[in-house]
Design an enzyme around this catalytic site. Structure first.
Site, mmCIF file in Angstrom:
data_model
loop_
_atom_site.group_PDB
_atom_site.id
_atom_site.type_symbol
_atom_site.label_atom_id
_atom_site.label_comp_id
_atom_site.label_asym_id
_atom_site.label_seq_id
_atom_site.Cartn_x
_atom_site.Cartn_y
_atom_site.Cartn_z
ATOM 1 N N ASN A 168 0.788 -1.275 0.059
ATOM 2 C CA ASN A 168 -0.029 -0.015 -0.060
ATOM 3 C C ASN A 168 0.622 1.189 -0.147
ATOM 4 O OD1 ASN A 168 0.804 -0.632 2.472
ATOM 5 N ND2 ASN A 168 -1.023 0.252 3.504
ATOM 6 N N GLU A 266 4.400 -4.013 12.389
ATOM 7 C CA GLU A 266 3.289 -3.063 12.181
ATOM 8 C C GLU A 266 2.286 -3.700 11.350
ATOM 9 O OE1 GLU A 266 5.818 0.661 12.714
ATOM 10 O OE2 GLU A 266 4.884 0.782 10.703
ATOM 11 N N CYS A 300 -3.441 1.088 6.795
ATOM 12 C CA CYS A 300 -3.355 0.619 8.034
ATOM 13 C C CYS A 300 -4.140 1.618 9.030
ATOM 14 C CB CYS A 300 -2.251 0.083 8.485
ATOM 15 S SG CYS A 300 -0.884 1.435 8.900
HETATM 16 P P1 NAP Z 1 0.668 -9.377 3.895
HETATM 17 O O1 NAP Z 1 -0.060 -10.496 3.141
HETATM 18 O O2 NAP Z 1 0.992 -9.863 5.324
HETATM 19 O O3 NAP Z 1 2.204 -9.428 3.286
HETATM 20 C C1 NAP Z 1 3.051 -8.436 3.541
HETATM 21 C C2 NAP Z 1 4.601 -8.911 3.054
HETATM 22 O O4 NAP Z 1 4.986 -9.860 3.563
HETATM 23 C C3 NAP Z 1 4.729 -8.830 1.435
HETATM 24 O O5 NAP Z 1 5.780 -8.361 1.009
HETATM 25 C C4 NAP Z 1 4.626 -10.454 1.408
HETATM 26 O O6 NAP Z 1 5.147 -10.859 0.323
HETATM 27 C C5 NAP Z 1 5.390 -10.790 2.577
HETATM 28 N N1 NAP Z 1 5.074 -12.407 2.930
HETATM 29 C C6 NAP Z 1 3.997 -13.023 2.622
HETATM 30 N N2 NAP Z 1 4.299 -14.319 2.815
HETATM 31 C C7 NAP Z 1 5.637 -14.341 3.854
HETATM 32 C C8 NAP Z 1 6.069 -15.458 4.688
HETATM 33 N N3 NAP Z 1 5.851 -16.415 4.363
HETATM 34 N N4 NAP Z 1 7.325 -15.022 5.037
HETATM 35 C C9 NAP Z 1 7.889 -13.755 5.100
HETATM 36 N N5 NAP Z 1 7.220 -12.893 4.376
HETATM 37 C C10 NAP Z 1 5.877 -12.898 3.663
HETATM 38 O O7 NAP Z 1 0.388 -8.006 3.802
HETATM 39 P P2 NAP Z 1 -0.389 -7.212 2.582
HETATM 40 O O8 NAP Z 1 -1.626 -7.871 2.297
HETATM 41 O O9 NAP Z 1 0.515 -7.147 1.456
HETATM 42 O O10 NAP Z 1 -0.855 -5.882 3.084
HETATM 43 C C11 NAP Z 1 -1.981 -5.685 3.817
HETATM 44 C C12 NAP Z 1 -1.850 -5.648 5.331
HETATM 45 O O11 NAP Z 1 -0.795 -4.766 5.870
HETATM 46 C C13 NAP Z 1 -2.840 -5.213 6.191
HETATM 47 O O12 NAP Z 1 -3.326 -6.046 7.109
HETATM 48 C C14 NAP Z 1 -2.766 -3.841 6.782
HETATM 49 O O13 NAP Z 1 -3.391 -3.366 7.733
HETATM 50 C C15 NAP Z 1 -1.049 -4.104 7.001
HETATM 51 N N6 NAP Z 1 -0.452 -2.733 6.899
HETATM 52 C C16 NAP Z 1 0.006 -2.476 8.121
HETATM 53 C C17 NAP Z 1 0.704 -1.088 8.475
HETATM 54 C C18 NAP Z 1 1.147 -0.566 9.622
HETATM 55 O O14 NAP Z 1 1.911 0.195 9.414
HETATM 56 N N7 NAP Z 1 0.665 -1.264 10.797
HETATM 57 C C19 NAP Z 1 1.049 -0.370 7.277
HETATM 58 C C20 NAP Z 1 0.603 -0.974 6.179
HETATM 59 C C21 NAP Z 1 -0.017 -1.973 5.862
HETATM 60 P P3 NAP Z 1 4.319 -11.040 -1.191
HETATM 61 O O15 NAP Z 1 3.689 -9.766 -1.366
HETATM 62 O O16 NAP Z 1 5.142 -11.567 -2.030
HETATM 63 O O17 NAP Z 1 3.021 -12.007 -0.876
#
Ligand code: NAP
Ligand code: MG
Length: 498
Positions: A168, A266, A300
């Site tokens: 994002n 996060e 988020c």
């Molecule tokens: P996600 O599915 O958890 O993925 C985040 C990252 O983790 C991506 O680079 C993903 O790679 C990687 N990943 C996936 N499987 C993994 C594994 N087994 N080991 C290590 N890394 C792995 O999250 P998203 O769908 O991209 O993003 C949305 C989420 O992020 C929402 O829940 C949102 O709230 C949260 N978010 C939180 C913040 C904050 O600061 N609190 C900020 C922004 C977003 P791939 O892309 O290759 O799958």
């Protein structure tokens, strides 16, 4: 490309798109041993190939971690102020390249150009804060227990950091991890989200141009399972700074705990705006809709629950709907577009499923929620920003993170109930209250279970204040502010006798 508005972004993409990029390891652009690549397409124009990247493997991860481990030996010994000098240059380069970076960011992620520019300029601000911190890595000096003894604590960088980011905020999120890592003397291997690796390439080039030595920052593109997982498990990785979903954060934390690696997590949010009193309902509605629908609600810290006193409900809802109707949805480059598409079709379907869930739970879809189709809307995952009323605190749409342009309104009888509802979720990231009563504001700031509290404005954070969450929204040291020192450094206690 057909568009109602052509712009320099469209032309720039036609000239600069469709290239294949390597991983950035030890200061070189290298291809993966896999021999495979992954391609990404313009989020606002899905027929347009924008770039291809390495579909990396564990071997690439090992090479990058080894490079970062070797580079740590010298980088960690460079005086903080000299590391800062490089980071200040990097911040200048972000600003100098803001147009090109924002074209890349809008193309890969879909957010409108003004938001992309805002993100890049914000990243530059955060870098400058981190650069300043490199000269302020403080310890303590304490009296000894015996004569002629004095005691100190010093902070030492922990080593190689794995930085893993979601899709994002593809510029500010990695910068928020890499800049403090470098400031405190750590080195980094960065894995971007598979959907948004393009700007990362440019970030690596700008780090090199600023003077970051080979191996200090490395980029490995690829899937979570083939790149993220081996990175998290690598014995030479001493800390994992992860932003993403709560489920993934928990899995990463388990793996890290097994070998005592540190984590900075996060995670998701379900952020409330409690509305008790105001002078200007329009201003409150503007603050809430700004925070709810920026980045198409894929933030988020997006406000996703409005908790309002029953006597103000009708007036506030009318003001919210009138603000939402002003949001022009369109491709990222279009003049006047305030909300771009969702990141991809799959995510749009997830958000649409929540629209159906809300309706089946008995909430009223007062406005929006439809998929936009026809013309340029056929080329991306567009929907009308949505607002649900008649929502109760126990509904799934009031509890689960939707991560899209969907706002829910819950009405309550009194402020005690408002505070109770605000806390009645598993998450605890950002929160807001609108009130004219100072003691209510203090009480909320004290009682809300959230990492960040905003009084009389939306959930927008600053470039120098600690950023993070409690409950299921975060773990480990907050990022952005001085709190980063707790993650990127570890203490050493020193006893001097003379
Ligand atoms: P996600 O599915 O958890 O993925 C985040 C990252 O983790 C991506 O680079 C993903 O790679 C990687 N990943 C996936 N499987 C993994 C594994 N087994 N080991 C290590 N890394 C792995 O999250 P998203 O769908 O991209 O993003 C949305 C989420 O992020 C929402 O829940 C949102 O709230 C949260 N978010 C939180 C913040 C904050 O600061 N609190 C900020 C922004 C977003 P791939 O892309 O290759 O799958
Ligand atoms: Mg995912």
């Amino acid at each position: 490309m057909t568009s109602t508005t052509t712009s320099s972004m469209v032309e720039w993409l036609e000239k600069n798109g469709a290239k294949t990029y390597g991983n950035f390891i030890n200061g070189e652009w290298v291809t993966s041993a896999s021999g495979e690549t992954i391609s990404i397409y313009n989020a606002s124009y899905k027929d347009q190939l924008i770039a291809s990247f390495q579909d990396s493997t564990e071997e690439d991860v090992n090479n990058a971690v080894n490079a970062a481990h070797n580079a740590f030996k010298s980088w960690s010994k460079i005086p903080g102020p000299d590391r800062a000098f490089i980071l200040f240059k990097f911040a200048d380069l972000l600003e100098k390249n803001v147009d090109e970076l924002s074209y890349m960011l809008s193309a890969e992620q879909g957010k409108v150009l003004a938001e992309s520019k805002g993100e890049i300029l914000r990243a530059a601000k955060e870098v400058r804060f981190c650069a300043g911190e490199a000269s302020r890595v403080e310890g303590q000096t304490l009296p000894g227990e015996r004569p002629n003894v004095w005691n100190s604590t010093v902070r030492k960088p922990i080593g190689v950091i794995a930085a893993i980011a979601p899709w994002n905020f593809p510029v500010v999120t990695p910068v928020r991890k890499i800049a403090p890592a470098l400031a405190y003397g750590c080195t980094v291997v960065y894995k971007p989200a598979s959907d948004t690796p393009w700007t990362s390439v440019r970030l690596m080039e700008l780090f090199a141009e600023a003077g970051v030595p080979a191996g200090v920052v490395n980029l490995v593109v690829g899937s979570g399972s083939r790149v993220g997982n081996p990175l998290v498990k690598h014995p030479l990785v001493k800390g994992i700074s992860f932003t993403g979903s709560t489920n993934m954060g928990i899995q990463i934390n388990e793996l890290a705990a097994k070998r005592l690696a540190k984590t900075q997590l996060e995670l998701g949010g379900k952020n409330p705006a409690v509305v008790l009193s105001y002078d200007d309902v329009e201003n409150v509605a503007k603050q809430i809709t700004g925070a709810a629908f920026a980045c198409s609600g894929q933030r988020c810290t997006a406000i996703s629950r409005v908790v309002v006193l029953k006597e103000r409900e009708q007036e506030l809802i009318e003001a919210l709907v009138s603000e939402i109707k002003k949001i022009k949805v369109g491709p990222s480059w279009e003049d006047g577009a305030a909300m771009g598409p969702l990141v991809n079709q799959e995510h749009l379907e997830t958000v649409q499923e929540y629209i159906r869930i809300g309706q089946s739970e008995g909430a009223k879809l007062l406005y929006g929620g439809d998929i936009l189709s026809g013309g340029e809307y056929e080329k991306g995952a567009y929907m009308v920003p949505a607002i649900f009323t008649d929502v109760t605190a126990s509904m799934r749409i009031a509890k689960e993170e939707i991560f899209g342009p969907v706002l829910t309104v819950i009405s309550v009888e009194n402020k005690d109930e408002a505070f109770r509802v605000a806390n009645d979720v598993d998450y605890g990231l950002a929160s807001a209250i609108f009130t004219k009563d100072l003691s209510e504001a203090y009480k909320f700031a004290d009682q809300i279970e959230a990492g960040m509290v905003h009084v009389n404005h939306g959930t927008a954070s600053a470039a120098h204040l600690p950023f993070g969450g409690t409950k299921q929204s975060g773990f480990g040291a907050f990022s952005i502010g001085g709190s980063n020192a707790d993650f990127f450094t570890e203490l050493k206690a020193v006893y001097f006798q003379y």
